[in-house]
Write a protein that holds these residues in place. Structure first.
Motif, PDB file in Angstrom:
ATOM      1  N   LEU A 354       0.844  -1.187   0.000  1.00 43.65           N
ATOM      2  CA  LEU A 354       0.000   0.000   0.000  1.00 43.65           C
ATOM      3  C   LEU A 354       0.883   1.241   0.000  1.00 43.65           C
ATOM      4  N   VAL A 355       0.489   2.246  -0.765  1.00 44.74           N
ATOM      5  CA  VAL A 355       1.186   3.532  -0.768  1.00 44.74           C
ATOM      6  C   VAL A 355       0.224   4.569  -0.194  1.00 44.74           C
ATOM      7  N   TYR A 356       0.640   5.212   0.891  1.00 45.71           N
ATOM      8  CA  TYR A 356      -0.212   6.167   1.611  1.00 45.71           C
ATOM      9  C   TYR A 356       0.405   7.552   1.551  1.00 45.71           C
ATOM     10  N   ASP A 357      -0.421   8.562   1.277  1.00 44.96           N
ATOM     11  CA  ASP A 357       0.012   9.956   1.231  1.00 44.96           C
ATOM     12  C   ASP A 357      -0.411  10.644   2.527  1.00 44.96           C
ATOM     13  N   ILE A 358       0.572  11.019   3.353  1.00 50.98           N
ATOM     14  CA  ILE A 358       0.262  11.640   4.638  1.00 50.98           C
ATOM     15  C   ILE A 358      -0.421  12.991   4.444  1.00 50.98           C
ATOM     16  N   ILE A 364      -2.970   6.130  -1.945  1.00 48.40           N
ATOM     17  CA  ILE A 364      -2.839   6.453  -3.367  1.00 48.40           C
ATOM     18  C   ILE A 364      -3.118   5.221  -4.205  1.00 48.40           C
ATOM     19  N   THR A 365      -2.550   4.095  -3.769  1.00 50.77           N
ATOM     20  CA  THR A 365      -2.684   2.897  -4.582  1.00 50.77           C
ATOM     21  C   THR A 365      -2.353   1.666  -3.760  1.00 50.77           C
ATOM     22  N   SER A 366      -2.777   0.512  -4.248  1.00 50.39           N
ATOM     23  CA  SER A 366      -2.391  -0.778  -3.680  1.00 50.39           C
ATOM     24  C   SER A 366      -2.036  -1.702  -4.827  1.00 50.39           C
ATOM     25  N   ILE A 367      -1.114  -2.618  -4.571  1.00 49.09           N
ATOM     26  CA  ILE A 367      -0.684  -3.509  -5.637  1.00 49.09           C
ATOM     27  C   ILE A 367      -0.255  -4.846  -5.043  1.00 49.09           C
ATOM     28  N   SER A 368      -0.587  -5.904  -5.737  1.00 46.72           N
ATOM     29  CA  SER A 368      -0.132  -7.234  -5.341  1.00 46.72           C
ATOM     30  C   SER A 368       1.302  -7.409  -5.808  1.00 46.72           C
ATOM     31  N   GLN A 369       2.167  -7.891  -4.930  1.00 48.06           N
ATOM     32  CA  GLN A 369       3.574  -7.954  -5.301  1.00 48.06           C
ATOM     33  C   GLN A 369       4.256  -9.162  -4.659  1.00 48.06           C
TER      34      GLN A 369
END
Length: 433
Positions: A354-358, A364-369
């Motif tokens: 998960l990418v979070y913008d404080i 911002i987005t989530s991705i399976s990795q």
């Protein structure tokens, strides 16, 4: 643009419930046409679906509506549509910005839980209107984009939505070319004239189409919880067809490129900001981090409940941002300025990032990795390839035997307006646990 057409002067026109007395040849003015269609739609909606002759009567009315719209010949009628201010439900109108093409759509009431939508396209050509019934599409169209080609006839991209069941919806794009008629344009990948994405009602996702239709952003629903943010793949038009947008990497990628955090318990990806102070708590699963920009992050993990809380205290804030993760062991893998990269527990080869913008206080987005690497202002991502989707297998330097796994790699541009994921074209093999 979506308009809904009302019945303005219904008393002027007399019609039977089945539409058989419709005198479409006399409907030369927009108001008369709108009134006639509005009456027919009103009669269609009054039909009792349990009546033994419902299907017959509904079909007759739908044919009458189509006949009226297909005989439109005066461009002024489209202008009359645009002038309508008092809107009501019934007939919907989508139109290009230059008003050269319009689509009228309505619910035929013949589709049950999967509404069967009827549509007629009206095209202005040489000061005349040409009409085309759009058969078998069953979408209510909301937007029309013109894809200009300097040496060929223009292509129209029709965007619409519909329902495939009582709980499932979809959004679709259809490409048509006008040249001595309206015909399907096979310009999407795999020689298709349309693309469709499905979603669960109440959790809508949508295509993003640029004004000139040169780019189409396709949402990826890797995780059903869209609160974690979507990623988009991008189709770019090359003058003849749409192709998936790629991003080339100027160095070879292998399993060693994706080593992950150097210490899983309290480690960070290469390229991450490192906290200037770390306070470990007695239970060893919780701690507080302080970074150079004064942002403080407290992690509390309950192994019995398998839940994690991340508390973020930004500069001058009195109330922390609290990110709860139920049934997940969430770990901070990296921080870059206002961006947090949070890894969630999952299978060994397919875990969420998960990418979070404080600053925005949103994902911002989530991705399976299966592996990640910070690369400049993007993220390199590895994902496992299904064995039936490998094609030409990459050459393996190391022999992993029966436990050989194959991976594809992508660039994730998380700072874009629409976070985009693009294939690098590189694959590699590794060890499957």
């Amino acid at each position: 643009m979506l308009l809904l057409i009302p019945c303005l002067q219904c008393k002027k026109v007399d019609r039977d419930i089945d539409g058989s007395n419709t005198k479409s040849s006399s409907l030369t003015h927009g108001i008369e046409l709108i009134d006639s269609v509005a009456i027919l739609l009103h009669n269609l909606n009054k039909l009792n679906v349990d009546s033994t002759n419902f299907a017959k009567r509904a079909s007759q009315i739908n044919q009458a509506i189509s006949k009226i719209l297909e005989e439109v010949s005066n461009p002024k009628i489209l202008v009359d549509f645009i002038k309508i201010d008092d809107l009501d439900e019934g007939l919907s109108l989508s139109m290009t910005q230059d008003t050269s093409m319009a689509i009228l759509s309505w619910d035929s009431r013949l589709g049950g839980s999967s509404p069967e939508i009827k549509s007629v396209a009206l095209l202005q050509n040489n000061q005349k209107i040409k009409s085309f019934a759009l058969h078998g599409l069953s979408a209510r169209f909301t937007d029309i984009f013109i894809l200009n080609q300097q040496s060929q006839a223009p292509i129209y991209i029709f965007k619409g939505n519909g329902r495939s069941s009582g709980i499932e919806g979809y959004v679709t794009l259809h490409a048509y070319r006008f040249k001595n008629g309206l015909s399907k344009a096979l310009i999407f990948p795999n020689n298709k004239s349309s693309i469709t994405i499905e979603y669960t009602l109440g959790n809508t996702i949508d295509f993003i189409v640029s004004n000139d239709a040169s780019k189409i952003f396709i949402p990826n629903k890797t995780y059903p919880n869209n609160d974690w943010g979507l990623i988009y793949s991008v189709l770019s038009f090359d003058g003849e067809n749409y192709h998936q947008q790629t991003s080339q990497i100027d160095f070879p990628l292998s399993s060693e490129s994706f080593n992950g955090p150097n210490n899983y318990d309290n480690g960070y990806l290469e390229g991450s900001e490192i906290p200037i102070d770390t306070t470990q708590k007695e239970n060893l699963t919780s701690f507080t981090l302080v970074f150079k920009d004064s942002i403080q992050i407290e992690r509390n993990y309950d192994p019995d409940e398998e839940t994690t809380l991340l508390k973020i205290m930004a500069k001058n804030d009195k109330t922390p941002i609290v990110l709860p993760f139920k049934s997940y062991d969430a770990r901070l893998w990296a921080k870059q300025k206002q961006y947090l990269f949070v890894g969630l527990s999952g299978t060994s080869s397919h875990s969420p990032l998960l990418v979070y913008d404080i600053n925005k206080q949103e994902y911002i987005t989530s991705i399976s990795q299966a592996g990640i690497k910070l690369h400049n202002e993007t993220v390199l991502v590895a994902q496992p390839l299904a064995k039936n989707n490998i094609g030409e297998k990459p050459k393996c330097v190391t022999n992993y035997g029966d436990q050989t796994a194959y991976f594809q790699t992508f660039i994730l541009e998380y700072r874009s307006e629409y976070p985009t994921i693009m294939p690098t074209g590189q694959q590699f093999c590794g060890f499957s646990e």
